[in-house]
Design an enzyme around this catalytic site. Structure first.
Site, PDB file in Angstrom:
ATOM      1  N   SER A 145     -31.273   1.631  38.580  1.00 45.58           N
ATOM      2  CA  SER A 145     -30.047   2.135  37.952  1.00 45.58           C
ATOM      3  C   SER A 145     -29.446   3.223  38.831  1.00 45.58           C
ATOM      4  O   SER A 145     -30.120   3.753  39.724  1.00 45.58           O
ATOM      5  CB  SER A 145     -30.426   2.721  36.582  1.00 45.58           C
ATOM      6  OG  SER A 145     -29.417   3.560  36.075  1.00 45.58           O
ATOM      7  N   TYR A 158     -34.098   7.828  30.066  1.00 48.38           N
ATOM      8  CA  TYR A 158     -33.683   6.669  30.876  1.00 48.38           C
ATOM      9  C   TYR A 158     -33.737   7.011  32.363  1.00 48.38           C
ATOM     10  O   TYR A 158     -34.251   6.238  33.175  1.00 48.38           O
ATOM     11  CB  TYR A 158     -32.263   6.281  30.446  1.00 48.38           C
ATOM     12  CG  TYR A 158     -31.684   5.033  31.087  1.00 48.38           C
ATOM     13  CD1 TYR A 158     -32.031   3.770  30.619  1.00 48.38           C
ATOM     14  CD2 TYR A 158     -30.761   5.122  32.124  1.00 48.38           C
ATOM     15  CE1 TYR A 158     -31.482   2.622  31.183  1.00 48.38           C
ATOM     16  CE2 TYR A 158     -30.204   3.987  32.696  1.00 48.38           C
ATOM     17  CZ  TYR A 158     -30.565   2.735  32.211  1.00 48.38           C
ATOM     18  OH  TYR A 158     -30.023   1.606  32.777  1.00 48.38           O
TER      19      TYR A 158
HETATM   20  C1  GCO Z   1     -24.988   5.636  31.007  1.00 50.69           C
HETATM   21  C2  GCO Z   1     -25.063   4.174  31.378  1.00 50.69           C
HETATM   22  C3  GCO Z   1     -25.983   3.929  32.529  1.00 50.69           C
HETATM   23  C4  GCO Z   1     -25.927   2.493  32.931  1.00 50.69           C
HETATM   24  C5  GCO Z   1     -26.539   2.101  34.204  1.00 50.69           C
HETATM   25  C6  GCO Z   1     -26.010   2.843  35.397  1.00 50.69           C
HETATM   26  O1  GCO Z   1     -25.034   5.948  29.842  1.00 50.69           O
HETATM   27  O2  GCO Z   1     -24.813   6.442  31.929  1.00 50.69           O
HETATM   28  O3  GCO Z   1     -25.394   3.367  30.304  1.00 50.69           O
HETATM   29  O4  GCO Z   1     -27.174   4.510  32.364  1.00 50.69           O
HETATM   30  O5  GCO Z   1     -26.352   1.669  31.910  1.00 50.69           O
HETATM   31  O6  GCO Z   1     -27.935   2.021  34.208  1.00 50.69           O
HETATM   32  O7  GCO Z   1     -26.565   2.372  36.566  1.00 50.69           O
END
Ligand code: GCO
Length: 261
Positions: A145, A158
């Protein structure tokens, strides 16, 4: 030269491929000749997905299991090996996001995101990797990501998981390169999927922000991932190990610009 990218006769397992980026990558692999196996964990979504793949002219097989459950992973990977054939390509795509400021984030929720986004890929890589290492052939692609490199308000778990997945990729690449198993990652930029739907709605400040923050000037379309996916799944990348290829319209290449420029 184009034969290098041909995936005919290869079995590819894509986790979380009942929708979104997983579905786009699985479709690309299928169109490059692979026999595609899709993992999901919701029967209704799977049924819908299989119909959608059929519309694309692809006969894919679905297996329902939770990638964070090691026992289920072992059982299903063995079934796929017996019923479909040796898994040549694994894409660890299944993931989740929770957008909550760190001070309000429950530890249980933090653990859940780590479990799905980092431990799940480890379980799947370990389970499928055992077969690949024994066969001295395999391709594993971990879906990273922008948050493997950058922080952003509200996505602490995340970002921690995706940063971890980047390093897991490099570590597995290090351990398995000598067995002819290539482990690499793809880092999608901001793509138009269900996951980003809440922050993509017209008028949401984040929508404008992403378009101006992305040198290409737009959100990615899931199909934009196809070429890189096929490359990392194919013979063309046999000496590529532990790389994360960012498919991001240039986000990581730039510091951005003031909004009035
Ligand atoms: C957020 C997004 C990201 C994307 C992605 C970016 O809330 O910033 O959802 O996290 O999903 O992974 O590369």
């Amino acid at each position: 030269m184009l034969n290098l990218f041909d995936l005919s006769g290869k079995v590819a397992l894509v986790t979380g491929a009942t929708h979104g980026l997983g579905m786009a990558m699985a479709t690309a692999l299928g169109k490059a000749g692979a026999t595609v196996v899709v993992n999901g964990n919701t029967p209704a979504k799977m049924e819908k997905a299989l119909a959608q793949y059929a519309v694309e002219g692809l006969k894919v097989k679905g297996y329902l299991f939770d990638v964070t459950d090691e026992e289920a992973a072992i059982e299903n990977v063995q079934r796929i090996e017996n019923e479909v054939g040796p898994i040549a390509i694994l894409i660890n795509n299944a993931g989740m996001i929770q957008r909550t400021p760190a001070l309000e984030m429950a530890v249980a929720d933090f653990r859940k995101v780590l479990d799905v986004d980092l431990t799940g890929p480890f379980i799947m890589a370990k389970t499928v990797g055992k077969f690949m290492v024994a066969r001295k052939a395999g391709k594993i692609i971990n879906i990273c990501s922008m948050m493997s490199e950058l922080g952003r308000d509200t996505v602490s778990a995340y970002a921690a998981a995706k940063g971890g997945l980047k390093m897991l990729t490099k570590n597995l690449a290090t351990e398995w390169a000598k067995h002819n198993v290539q482990v690499n990652g793809i880092g999608p930029g901001y793509f138009a999927t269900d996951q980003t739907a809440p922050i993509r709605v017209d008028g949401h400040p984040f929508n404008e922000f992403i378009i101006s923050r992305t040198p290409a000037g737009r959100w990615g379309n899931p199909e934009d991932l196809g070429g890189t996916t096929v490359f990392l799944a194919s013979k063309a990348s046999d000496f590529v190990n532990g790389q994360i290829i960012y498919v991001d319209g240039g986000i990581l290449a730039t510091i951005g610009k003031p909004s009035n420029e």
